[in-house]
Design a protein around this motif. Structure first.
Motif, PDB file in Angstrom:
ATOM      1  N   GLY A   9       0.807  -1.112  -0.104  1.00  0.00           N
ATOM      2  CA  GLY A   9      -0.057  -0.036  -0.113  1.00  0.00           C
ATOM      3  C   GLY A   9       0.963   1.224   0.061  1.00  0.00           C
ATOM      4  N   GLY A  10       1.996   1.470   0.804  1.00  0.00           N
ATOM      5  CA  GLY A  10       2.870   2.515   0.732  1.00  0.00           C
ATOM      6  C   GLY A  10       3.351   2.637  -0.242  1.00  0.00           C
ATOM      7  N   ILE A  11       3.850   1.666  -1.156  1.00  0.00           N
ATOM      8  CA  ILE A  11       4.675   1.606  -2.378  1.00  0.00           C
ATOM      9  C   ILE A  11       3.608   2.216  -3.657  1.00  0.00           C
ATOM     10  N   GLY A  12       2.553   1.756  -3.175  1.00  0.00           N
ATOM     11  CA  GLY A  12       1.293   2.065  -4.391  1.00  0.00           C
ATOM     12  C   GLY A  12       0.780   3.435  -4.200  1.00  0.00           C
ATOM     13  N   ALA A  13       0.756   4.189  -2.853  1.00  0.00           N
ATOM     14  CA  ALA A  13       0.552   5.445  -2.732  1.00  0.00           C
ATOM     15  C   ALA A  13       1.587   6.358  -3.180  1.00  0.00           C
ATOM     16  N   VAL A  14       3.033   5.934  -2.745  1.00  0.00           N
ATOM     17  CA  VAL A  14       4.204   6.660  -3.398  1.00  0.00           C
ATOM     18  C   VAL A  14       4.066   6.872  -4.943  1.00  0.00           C
ATOM     19  N   ALA A  15       3.970   5.663  -5.581  1.00  0.00           N
ATOM     20  CA  ALA A  15       3.972   5.576  -7.173  1.00  0.00           C
ATOM     21  C   ALA A  15       2.673   6.594  -7.537  1.00  0.00           C
ATOM     22  N   LEU A  16       1.557   6.498  -7.069  1.00  0.00           N
ATOM     23  CA  LEU A  16       0.629   7.272  -7.513  1.00  0.00           C
ATOM     24  C   LEU A  16       0.926   8.829  -7.409  1.00  0.00           C
ATOM     25  N   GLY A  17       1.389   9.256  -6.122  1.00  0.00           N
ATOM     26  CA  GLY A  17       2.062  10.584  -5.849  1.00  0.00           C
ATOM     27  C   GLY A  17       2.995  11.140  -6.747  1.00  0.00           C
ATOM     28  N   LEU A  18       3.992  10.187  -7.021  1.00  0.00           N
ATOM     29  CA  LEU A  18       5.001  10.498  -7.997  1.00  0.00           C
ATOM     30  C   LEU A  18       4.240  10.848  -9.366  1.00  0.00           C
ATOM     31  N   VAL A  19       3.421   9.910  -9.873  1.00  0.00           N
ATOM     32  CA  VAL A  19       2.933  10.193 -11.136  1.00  0.00           C
ATOM     33  C   VAL A  19       2.023  11.478 -11.241  1.00  0.00           C
ATOM     34  N   VAL A  20       1.381  11.772 -10.214  1.00  0.00           N
ATOM     35  CA  VAL A  20       0.680  13.053 -10.247  1.00  0.00           C
ATOM     36  C   VAL A  20       1.528  14.355 -10.038  1.00  0.00           C
ATOM     37  N   LEU A  21       2.549  13.957  -9.524  1.00  0.00           N
ATOM     38  CA  LEU A  21       3.470  15.399  -9.314  1.00  0.00           C
ATOM     39  C   LEU A  21       4.300  15.367 -10.486  1.00  0.00           C
ATOM     40  N   PHE A  22       4.879  14.278 -11.270  1.00  0.00           N
ATOM     41  CA  PHE A  22       5.566  14.312 -12.666  1.00  0.00           C
ATOM     42  C   PHE A  22       4.568  15.271 -13.615  1.00  0.00           C
ATOM     43  N   TYR A  23       3.261  14.672 -13.581  1.00  0.00           N
ATOM     44  CA  TYR A  23       2.096  15.290 -14.448  1.00  0.00           C
ATOM     45  C   TYR A  23       2.305  16.749 -14.164  1.00  0.00           C
TER      46      TYR A  23
END
Length: 167
Positions: A9-23
């Motif tokens: 869950g933590g890795i998934g949340a970090v991945a989603l956060g990074l995707v939106v941040l890079f967007y």
């Protein structure tokens, strides 16, 4: 929740956060005219209302108090030693005070942006929402780790207190 589920869950949340941040960074590089401050206000809004300042901060204090009570009960029954109630400090981590003041500040910021968006600045809605999502997703793992460390610290203090009082 087991450790594997928490890590996933933590890795998934970090991945989603990074995707939106890079967007969002891509939008800024592409010439998005909206000031960057509004994205960071969304991150602050998420931090104040949802993470350490708000819900998880209050839950962290309650979880620490619960962990202290359970640890005391288990150790007293295992060792046959009783800790005097008057000498026991309350297991408050400060999360309760921070949680209330953070939630108040977050509600004020939310009211500001709701008023701005309602009064004709609809262009602020998406950067604030993206900032809040990044704040929640990237901060979720940090908030959960902080809460777990608070429980470990409180349990360690309880164990040490019982051991020292029984000697």
């Amino acid at each position: 929740m087991n450790n594997t589920g928490a890590a996933a869950g933590g890795i998934g949340a970090v991945a989603l956060g990074l995707v939106v941040l890079f967007y969002q960074i891509g939008r800024w590089r592409g010439g998005d005219p909206t000031p960057k401050m509004h994205f960071f206000a969304g991150v602050a809004l998420a931090a104040l209302l949802f993470l350490g300042g708000g819900i998880l901060g209050t839950m962290g204090g309650a979880a620490a108090a619960l962990g202290n009570g359970l640890g005391t009960y288990a150790l007293e029954n295992a060792t046959g030693t009783t800790v005097a109630a008057g000498g026991q400090k309350a297991a408050m981590t400060g999360g309760e005070k921070v949680g209330v003041s953070g939630a108040i500040a977050g509600l004020c910021l939310l009211a500001l942006y709701a008023g701005l968006i309602k009064s004709g600045r609809a262009d602020l809605e998406s950067p604030v929402i993206r900032g809040a999502l990044v704040g929640v997703w990237l901060g979720a793992s940090a908030g959960l780790l902080g809460m777990a460390l608070g429980l470990i610290q409180t349990s360690g203090n309880t164990v040490g207190d019982i051991l020292l009082r029984s000697i």
